[in-house]
Enzyme design. Sequence first.
Site, mmCIF file in Angstrom:
data_model
loop_
_atom_site.group_PDB
_atom_site.id
_atom_site.type_symbol
_atom_site.label_atom_id
_atom_site.label_comp_id
_atom_site.label_asym_id
_atom_site.label_seq_id
_atom_site.Cartn_x
_atom_site.Cartn_y
_atom_site.Cartn_z
ATOM 1 N N ARG A 8 -8.434 4.739 5.112
ATOM 2 C CA ARG A 8 -7.865 3.636 5.887
ATOM 3 C C ARG A 8 -8.656 3.245 7.132
ATOM 4 O O ARG A 8 -8.164 3.264 8.254
ATOM 5 C CB ARG A 8 -6.412 3.943 6.238
ATOM 6 C CG ARG A 8 -5.548 4.096 4.972
ATOM 7 C CD ARG A 8 -4.214 4.630 5.310
ATOM 8 N NE ARG A 8 -3.426 5.230 4.284
ATOM 9 C CZ ARG A 8 -3.783 5.982 3.266
ATOM 10 N NH1 ARG A 8 -5.015 6.216 3.026
ATOM 11 N NH2 ARG A 8 -2.925 6.484 2.437
ATOM 12 N N HIS A 10 -9.586 0.309 7.945
ATOM 13 C CA HIS A 10 -8.976 -0.895 8.526
ATOM 14 C C HIS A 10 -7.842 -0.539 9.488
ATOM 15 O O HIS A 10 -7.671 -1.184 10.524
ATOM 16 C CB HIS A 10 -8.477 -1.824 7.411
ATOM 17 C CG HIS A 10 -7.470 -1.201 6.498
ATOM 18 N ND1 HIS A 10 -7.798 -0.198 5.603
ATOM 19 C CD2 HIS A 10 -6.150 -1.418 6.364
ATOM 20 C CE1 HIS A 10 -6.703 0.165 4.943
ATOM 21 N NE2 HIS A 10 -5.693 -0.563 5.394
ATOM 22 N N TYR A 11 -7.095 0.493 9.193
ATOM 23 C CA TYR A 11 -6.019 0.937 10.075
ATOM 24 C C TYR A 11 -6.603 1.488 11.375
ATOM 25 O O TYR A 11 -6.115 1.183 12.469
ATOM 26 C CB TYR A 11 -5.167 1.985 9.363
ATOM 27 C CG TYR A 11 -4.039 2.535 10.197
ATOM 28 C CD1 TYR A 11 -2.878 1.795 10.389
ATOM 29 C CD2 TYR A 11 -4.126 3.786 10.791
ATOM 30 C CE1 TYR A 11 -1.832 2.293 11.145
ATOM 31 C CE2 TYR A 11 -3.086 4.289 11.553
ATOM 32 C CZ TYR A 11 -1.948 3.538 11.726
ATOM 33 O OH TYR A 11 -0.923 4.035 12.486
ATOM 34 N N ALA A 12 -7.658 2.278 11.278
ATOM 35 C CA ALA A 12 -8.311 2.832 12.460
ATOM 36 C C ALA A 12 -8.876 1.719 13.342
ATOM 37 O O ALA A 12 -8.816 1.790 14.571
ATOM 38 C CB ALA A 12 -9.419 3.804 12.049
ATOM 39 N N THR A 14 -7.716 -1.253 13.800
ATOM 40 C CA THR A 14 -6.660 -1.908 14.577
ATOM 41 C C THR A 14 -6.282 -1.097 15.803
ATOM 42 O O THR A 14 -5.896 -1.653 16.826
ATOM 43 C CB THR A 14 -5.399 -2.176 13.733
ATOM 44 O OG1 THR A 14 -4.829 -0.943 13.300
ATOM 45 C CG2 THR A 14 -5.711 -3.053 12.541
#
Length: 103
Positions: A8, A10-12, A14
């Site tokens: 993830r 993309h989560y990091a 953000t």
Amino acid sequence: MIGGAGERIHYAATKGTLDTMTIGMSREFIEYGIIVNGVAPGFVDTPFHEKFAPKDDRLKRMSATTSIKMAAKPMEVAVCVTFLASDPLKYIVGETINASEGR
């Protein structure tokens, strides 16, 4: 903070955005008497993780990556928020408390 490599990204990314927003908003709103700070929790034992894997598997695997070998409880993160909201801390502005179990 560790970039989410292999899990993830993309989560990091953000989370990095939130750090930048915290600093920017703190500078923008201080003239109105609004103090902005952030809390960056690490691995917290919540139902969120059940969306990705059976809770026990993910909880065990992710807990092993922390220096204390356990996930935080939501109330432990809430203590950081309460700390930042207390009146004597009005000189802490634009900071993020990294509550990430040493990750």
